[in-house]
Write a protein that holds these residues in place. Structure first.
Motif, short mmCIF file in Angstrom:
data_model
loop_
_atom_site.label_atom_id
_atom_site.label_comp_id
_atom_site.label_asym_id
_atom_site.label_seq_id
_atom_site.Cartn_x
_atom_site.Cartn_y
_atom_site.Cartn_z
N LEU A 39 0.83 -1.21 0.00
CA LEU A 39 0.00 0.00 0.00
C LEU A 39 0.87 1.25 0.00
O LEU A 39 0.53 2.26 -0.64
CB LEU A 39 -0.94 -0.01 1.21
N GLY A 40 1.99 1.21 0.71
CA GLY A 40 2.91 2.34 0.69
C GLY A 40 3.47 2.60 -0.70
O GLY A 40 3.55 3.75 -1.15
N ILE A 41 3.85 1.53 -1.38
CA ILE A 41 4.34 1.65 -2.76
C ILE A 41 3.24 2.20 -3.67
O ILE A 41 3.50 3.05 -4.54
CB ILE A 41 4.82 0.27 -3.27
N THR A 42 2.01 1.74 -3.46
CA THR A 42 0.88 2.20 -4.27
C THR A 42 0.65 3.69 -4.09
O THR A 42 0.45 4.44 -5.06
CB THR A 42 -0.40 1.43 -3.90
N VAL A 43 0.69 4.15 -2.83
CA VAL A 43 0.49 5.58 -2.55
C VAL A 43 1.58 6.42 -3.21
O VAL A 43 1.30 7.45 -3.85
CB VAL A 43 0.46 5.83 -1.02
N LEU A 62 5.75 0.81 -16.68
CA LEU A 62 5.81 -0.49 -16.03
C LEU A 62 5.46 -0.39 -14.55
O LEU A 62 4.81 -1.29 -14.00
CB LEU A 62 7.21 -1.09 -16.21
N LEU A 63 5.85 0.70 -13.91
CA LEU A 63 5.51 0.88 -12.49
C LEU A 63 4.01 0.97 -12.30
O LEU A 63 3.44 0.26 -11.45
CB LEU A 63 6.20 2.13 -11.94
N ILE A 64 3.35 1.82 -13.08
CA ILE A 64 1.90 1.96 -12.98
C ILE A 64 1.21 0.63 -13.28
O ILE A 64 0.29 0.20 -12.56
CB ILE A 64 1.40 3.05 -13.96
N MET A 65 1.63 -0.03 -14.34
CA MET A 65 0.99 -1.28 -14.76
C MET A 65 1.17 -2.38 -13.72
O MET A 65 0.24 -3.14 -13.43
CB MET A 65 1.55 -1.71 -16.12
N MET A 66 2.38 -2.49 -13.15
CA MET A 66 2.63 -3.54 -12.17
C MET A 66 1.89 -3.27 -10.87
O MET A 66 1.22 -4.16 -10.32
CB MET A 66 4.13 -3.69 -11.91
#
Length: 442
Positions: A39-43, A62-66
């Motif tokens: 969740l931290g990575i997502t934020v 790639l970051l957004i997609m992954m």
């Protein structure tokens, strides 16, 4: 002494209960990471995207997609009705992304960046090249030889079944035979947009008049809605296989050749070889496509299969290709599905097609393809469910993007080579058939 014994007797079960409860609680992880870390990575990813500070090109895409692909995939695989009947994480990753674009929840520059990465950056080709090369080179050689030309019978079964059931359902809801077959069945079974709907619109334009764009606007809704049904029915076939085990080979197409694949030891060096070989085979397919009127994927399948059957590839290369394929499938499938939702799925087009008559007829196409492929596949010794998925649903989806979604939904990614035969060679058959049928239906 007795009171002490009583205390031990009464306290010990409580300690055991605490132990049992703690053992039952399993930490929630997404993409192998503890929930709070993910969740931290997502934020951080979303803040970067919405403030316009996301890295450009491959890195940001790639970051957004992954991150969002894995998030939607986890939600889809843990939502009761969605995971059981509607394709779970696969369909939520695609249509979650499509909805975010449709609702304007993803900034325009991010949409453009991901779209460029998927298409101009050829991430879809990169992914499929790994799956085709690794799955064929890791396959039992006897299966490749045995399948051979048998595979085309269930493909023809899918086409005949799709036209027959679509014509029947279309007649019930008020569609003419011409509309049911030419406008709805042909584009759905035609191998996607680039290899199917676009050249089909050219054929229709030449034989029936009007501009190709006129026919594209008619063909695309059928293609999009058919893809949705194909993904959903793939999930249902997976459930059917669990309830009736005799119908499925659990990812193996041919009866009588059940085998357990040996898990190769993890070797980073060999994975690098697998990466290079996958790109090389795709490059050879692209090179030959400049001289031979077949899609690069189709030529690539033929070349890789021939090399595997001939036994000319060293064992280290076979292991490397198989390991690289498993790495790509494990880590980037949901990322790719999210990218497909952004770059290839127009939710507005799908919603515009949602009339009862249209839905019923499109459903008839997909159901007919499944029945035709499953029945004729059984006749030639294939498992009905695997035959229905590869020769049926992978004819009725959106080509390469649809193949990934259907196989992910059915939990059978190892069937990618057969899916690509359906999408590419099967799509070419549909274009030929459309040209032959038009004079009889106009």
């Amino acid at each position: 002494m007795s009171s002490s014994a009583e205390r031990v007797h009464t306290e010990q079960p409580a300690e055991q209960n605490i132990t049992l409860i703690s053992n039952k609680k399993k930490a929630i992880t997404i993409f192998g990471l503890p929930l709070m870390w993910f969740l931290g990575i997502t934020v951080l990813t979303l803040v970067s995207m919405y403030t316009g500070n996301l890295p450009g090109g491959m890195l940001g895409s790639l970051l957004i997609m992954m991150v969002l692909g894995e998030l939607f995939g986890w939600i889809g695989d843990h939502t009761p009705v969605l995971k059981t009947y509607l394709g779970g994480g696969a369909i939520l990753a695609i249509f979650g992304a499509a909805y975010m674009v449709y609702a304007g929840l993803i900034p325009g520059e991010t949409v453009t960046m991901v779209n460029d990465f998927m298409k101009d950056g050829a991430f879809l080709n990169f992914y499929i090249a790994a799956l085709i090369t690794g799955s064929i080179l890791g396959m039992n050689k006897k299966i490749l030889v045995k399948v051979g030309l048998k595979y085309f019978l269930p493909i023809f079964g899918a086409v005949i079944g799709a036209m027959a059931v679509a014509a029947l359902f279309g007649a019930i809801v008020g569609f003419s035979l011409r509309d049911a077959v030419l406008v709805i069945t042909m584009p759905i079974m035609g191998g996607g947009m680039g290899a199917g709907a676009v050249p089909m619109s050219q054929i229709y334009s030449e034989l029936m008049g009007n501009e190709p764009s006129y026919y594209i606007s008619m063909l695309v809704p059928a293609l999009a809605l058919g893809n949705v049904f194909a993904i959903i029915i793939a999930s249902m076939l997976n459930i059917l296989g669990k309830k009736v085990p005799s119908l499925t080979g659990n990812g193996q197409l041919l009866k009588g050749f059940e085998y357990k694949e040996e898990k190769p030891s993890f070797d980073i060096g060999k994975m690098g070889i697998g990466l290079m070989v996958a790109i090389l085979f795709f490059t050879i397919g692209t090179l030959l496509a400049g001289f031979i009127p077949l899609h690069a994927y189709a030529l690539m399948i033929i070349i890789v299969a021939a090399a595997k059957i001939a036994g000319v590839i060293p064992e280290s290369v076979l292991d490397g290709a198989n390991q690289w394929y498993k790495f790509v499938a494990k880590n980037w499938t949901l990322a790719l599905l999210f990218g497909i939702g952004i770059a290839y799925t127009d939710l507005g087009t799908v919603l515009e097609a949602l009339t009862v008559q249209y839905i019923v007829t499109v459903l008839g196409v997909v159901v007919g393809a499944v029945l035709g492929a499953g029945l004729l596949g059984k006749l030639v010794g294939f498992y009905p469910i695997e035959s229905a998925i590869t020769a049926g649903l992978c004819m009725a989806n959106m080509g390469g993007t649809g193949d990934v979604a259907v196989l992910s939904s059915s939990r059978r990614m190892e069937l990618m080579p057969f899916a690509q035969i359906s999408s590419r060679l099967g799509g070419a058959i549909i274009l030929l058939l459309a040209g032959l049928l038009i004079p009889f239906l106009i």
